[in-house]
Design an enzyme around this catalytic site. Structure first.
Site, PDB file in Angstrom:
ATOM      1  N   CYS A  12       0.830  -1.211   0.000  1.00 45.22           N
ATOM      2  CA  CYS A  12       0.000   0.000   0.000  1.00 45.22           C
ATOM      3  C   CYS A  12       0.861   1.257   0.000  1.00 45.22           C
ATOM      4  CB  CYS A  12      -0.920   0.009   1.219  1.00 45.22           C
ATOM      5  SG  CYS A  12      -1.863   1.528   1.339  1.00 45.22           S
TER       6      CYS A  12
HETATM    7  N1  MHO Z   1      -7.384  -0.632   2.073  1.00 40.72           N
HETATM    8  C1  MHO Z   1      -6.083  -1.014   2.506  1.00 40.72           C
HETATM    9  C2  MHO Z   1      -4.990  -0.531   1.594  1.00 40.72           C
HETATM   10  C3  MHO Z   1      -5.099   0.847   1.099  1.00 40.72           C
HETATM   11  S1  MHO Z   1      -3.828   1.172   0.051  1.00 40.72           S
HETATM   12  C4  MHO Z   1      -4.040   2.699  -0.576  1.00 40.72           C
HETATM   13  C5  MHO Z   1      -5.844  -0.539   3.933  1.00 40.72           C
HETATM   14  O1  MHO Z   1      -6.730   0.008   4.530  1.00 40.72           O
HETATM   15  O2  MHO Z   1      -4.753  -0.726   4.448  1.00 40.72           O
HETATM   16  O3  MHO Z   1      -3.987   0.269  -1.075  1.00 40.72           O
END
Ligand code: MHO
Length: 208
Positions: A12
């Protein structure tokens, strides 16, 4: 001063905050790269990877140091979907030479772990991600963020936002905070808030 860009996929891309700890890093931005589809978005990322662009001064911080930092600050074991795949996207001939470093260190890692998923390629286009993804942890601290009155462009592209984003994620080396305070006329109250928040360990998973 000749600044360079380096591009890394480390799952991420909110994790861009980690690079602000390094002296010689001038800015980070997040976006999509590594695929062929034009104009990807977060919801329509297609064949791209979430990537951090690191703007750095190679006379202070070498590309080799950045690559080492990359390996030691994420989990390169997959397989993951392309969105979160570990990646080194090199940007120029110097970094292409350094590609050997990436490949050698990858081979070293492969002796330790099976299934290293890291892909190593030249960067084609870096598509900047939506504003709400830039300096995500700083944006999450609404009171601090709003009192800064930064434009979206300043959030994506300033040393101030880059460093404050790291404090918002729990970075506690305050040696650069005094300097930022002076340069940007930050109030005592705001600096204290940033300080206290970072010391409390950041609050990265509790946004909004
Ligand atoms: N939804 C995931 C990853 C977000 S990232 C911008 C989280 O809450 O960690 O892919």
């Amino acid at each position: 001063m000749g600044l360079e860009n380096a591009y890394f996929g480390m799952q991420c891309f909110w994790g861009e905050s980690v690079f602000a700890k390094l002296k010689g890093v001038h800015n980070t931005r997040v976006g999509y790269a590594g695929g062929k589809t034009k104009n990807p978005t977060y919801k329509g990322i297609a064949d791209h990877t979430e990537v951090t662009e690191v703007k750095f001064d190679p006379s202070v911080l070498s590309y080799r140091e950045l690559v080492d930092f990359f390996w030691s600050h994420h989990d390169p074991v997959g397989p993951r979907k392309k969105q979160y795949q570990s990646a080194i996207l090199y940007a120029n001939d110097e970094q292409k030479k350094a590609r050997r470093i990436a490949e050698e260190t990858k081979q070293r890692e492969e002796k330790k772990h099976e299934d290293i998923e890291t892909y190593i390629e030249p960067i084609d286009v870096f598509y900047q991600a939506e504003d709400y993804h830039q300096k995500y942890w700083l944006r999450c601290k609404r009171d601090i963020f709003e009192s800064l009155h930064l434009t979206d462009e300043q959030v994506a592209d300033s040393l101030l936002a880059t460093k404050l984003n790291a404090y918002a994620a729990g970075y506690t080396d305050f040696s650069e905070l005094e300097q930022l305070k002076k340069e940007h006329n930050l109030s005592d109250e705001l600096v204290k808030k940033i300080h206290d928040f970072a010391l409390a360990g950041g609050d990265p998973r509790n946004c909004h």
